[in-house]
Scaffold this active site. Structure first.
Site, PDB file in Angstrom:
ATOM      1  N   ASN A 105       0.736  -1.230   0.080  1.00 52.90           N
ATOM      2  CA  ASN A 105       0.062   0.030  -0.113  1.00 52.90           C
ATOM      3  C   ASN A 105       0.846   1.168  -0.093  1.00 52.90           C
ATOM      4  OD1 ASN A 105      -2.569   1.808   0.306  1.00 52.90           O
ATOM      5  ND2 ASN A 105      -2.120   1.760   2.495  1.00 52.90           N
ATOM      6  N   SER A 134       5.155   6.832   2.120  1.00 51.34           N
ATOM      7  CA  SER A 134       5.634   5.314   2.325  1.00 51.34           C
ATOM      8  C   SER A 134       4.782   4.417   1.719  1.00 51.34           C
ATOM      9  CB  SER A 134       5.585   5.139   3.962  1.00 51.34           C
ATOM     10  OG  SER A 134       5.839   6.047   4.694  1.00 51.34           O
ATOM     11  N   ASP A 143      -2.068   0.458   8.473  1.00 46.41           N
ATOM     12  CA  ASP A 143      -0.776   1.325   8.035  1.00 46.41           C
ATOM     13  C   ASP A 143       0.419   0.903   8.990  1.00 46.41           C
ATOM     14  OD1 ASP A 143      -2.516   2.715   6.175  1.00 46.41           O
ATOM     15  OD2 ASP A 143      -3.097   4.122   7.641  1.00 46.41           O
TER      16      ASP A 143
HETATM   17  C1  GRF Z   1      -2.972   8.814  -2.308  1.00 44.80           C
HETATM   18  O1  GRF Z   1      -2.931   9.912  -1.648  1.00 44.80           O
HETATM   19  C2  GRF Z   1      -2.399   7.727  -1.600  1.00 44.80           C
HETATM   20  O2  GRF Z   1      -1.349   8.024  -0.704  1.00 44.80           O
HETATM   21  C3  GRF Z   1      -3.568   7.141  -0.778  1.00 44.80           C
HETATM   22  O3  GRF Z   1      -4.736   7.476  -1.534  1.00 44.80           O
HETATM   23  C4  GRF Z   1      -4.501   8.464  -2.614  1.00 44.80           C
HETATM   24  C5  GRF Z   1      -4.762   7.912  -3.920  1.00 44.80           C
HETATM   25  O4  GRF Z   1      -4.815   8.867  -4.908  1.00 44.80           O
HETATM   26  N1  GRF Z   1      -3.385   5.769  -0.404  1.00 44.80           N
HETATM   27  P1  GRF Z   1      -4.913   8.128  -6.479  1.00 44.80           P
HETATM   28  O5  GRF Z   1      -6.118   7.445  -6.589  1.00 44.80           O
HETATM   29  O6  GRF Z   1      -3.530   7.122  -6.708  1.00 44.80           O
HETATM   30  O7  GRF Z   1      -4.912   9.397  -7.193  1.00 44.80           O
END
Ligand code: GRF
Length: 186
Positions: A105, A134, A143
């Site tokens: 993730n 991260s 997380d």
């Molecule tokens: C990103 O900010 C990521 O860190 C979080 O969800 C958001 C996804 O954005 N897990 P995208 O759909 O990849 O533009």
């Protein structure tokens, strides 16, 4: 044992990290894009790119039952590694156990700082000089799995959560493909 180089990317929304993962794939191939939102912008993009897609609304389905359907789709496409990219669902313990060590993730903070939501506002509020993102292994605790890579972004004077998020997102797009390209060779 499925091939770790066959990657599924799971999304719920715009899918900008998915696009970066598709465009910067060197050591892996994107075998499937999955989403719990059929209307997600990222799904349309994946279809345009002729990628295999799987969508199923999660509303009204028992969590584990949904995850079993998802898991079956992943197996059908012989997926070996799962990259969550803005997939707005907490996976069931059954799913996390079933795919243990093979789910990654991206999280918009320098873990272990700021697990959960509103990471940028929390970093600014705390007066942090450095924020970032991260990539980590997904475990049952939110997380909290092993961190595979981090990228730092400076917090500027007068930053808003939105402005900081924009710069962190650009860093996410570099970090995630880099980590995944390395991970599939482990
Ligand atoms: C990103 O900010 C990521 O860190 C979080 O969800 C958001 C996804 O954005 N897990 P995208 O759909 O990849 O533009």
């Amino acid at each position: 044992m499925p091939d770790p180089k066959r990657v599924a990317i799971l999304i719920s929304g715009r899918g900008s990290n998915m696009r970066a993962l598709v465009d910067r794939a060197c050591n892996y191939e994107v075998a499937l894009v999955g989403s719990n939102k059929a209307e997600a912008a990222g799904v349309a993009w994946a279809r345009d790119r002729r990628l295999q897609t799987w969508t199923r609304e999660s509303k009204g389905i028992d969590k584990e039952e949904y995850d079993r359907l998802l898991s079956a789709a992943l197996e059908e496409h012989q997926v070996g590694t799962i990259a969550l990219a803005g997939f707005m669902r907490i996976l069931s313990p059954w799913f996390v156990e079933r795919w243990a060590g093979r789910i990654l993730n991206i999280h918009p903070s320098l873990l272990p700082k700021y697990r959960g939501l509103d990471t940028h506002a929390r970093a600014i509020e705390a007066g942090d000089g450095v924020a970032g993102c991260s990539v980590h292994i997904v475990t049952e605790e939110l997380d909290a799995g092993e961190v595979l890579g981090r990228a730092e972004v400076l917090v500027e004077i007068g930053d808003t959560p939105e402005r900081l998020a924009e710069r962190v997102l650009a860093a996410e797009h570099r970090l995630y493909p880099q980590v995944l390209n390395e991970f599939v060779l482990r």
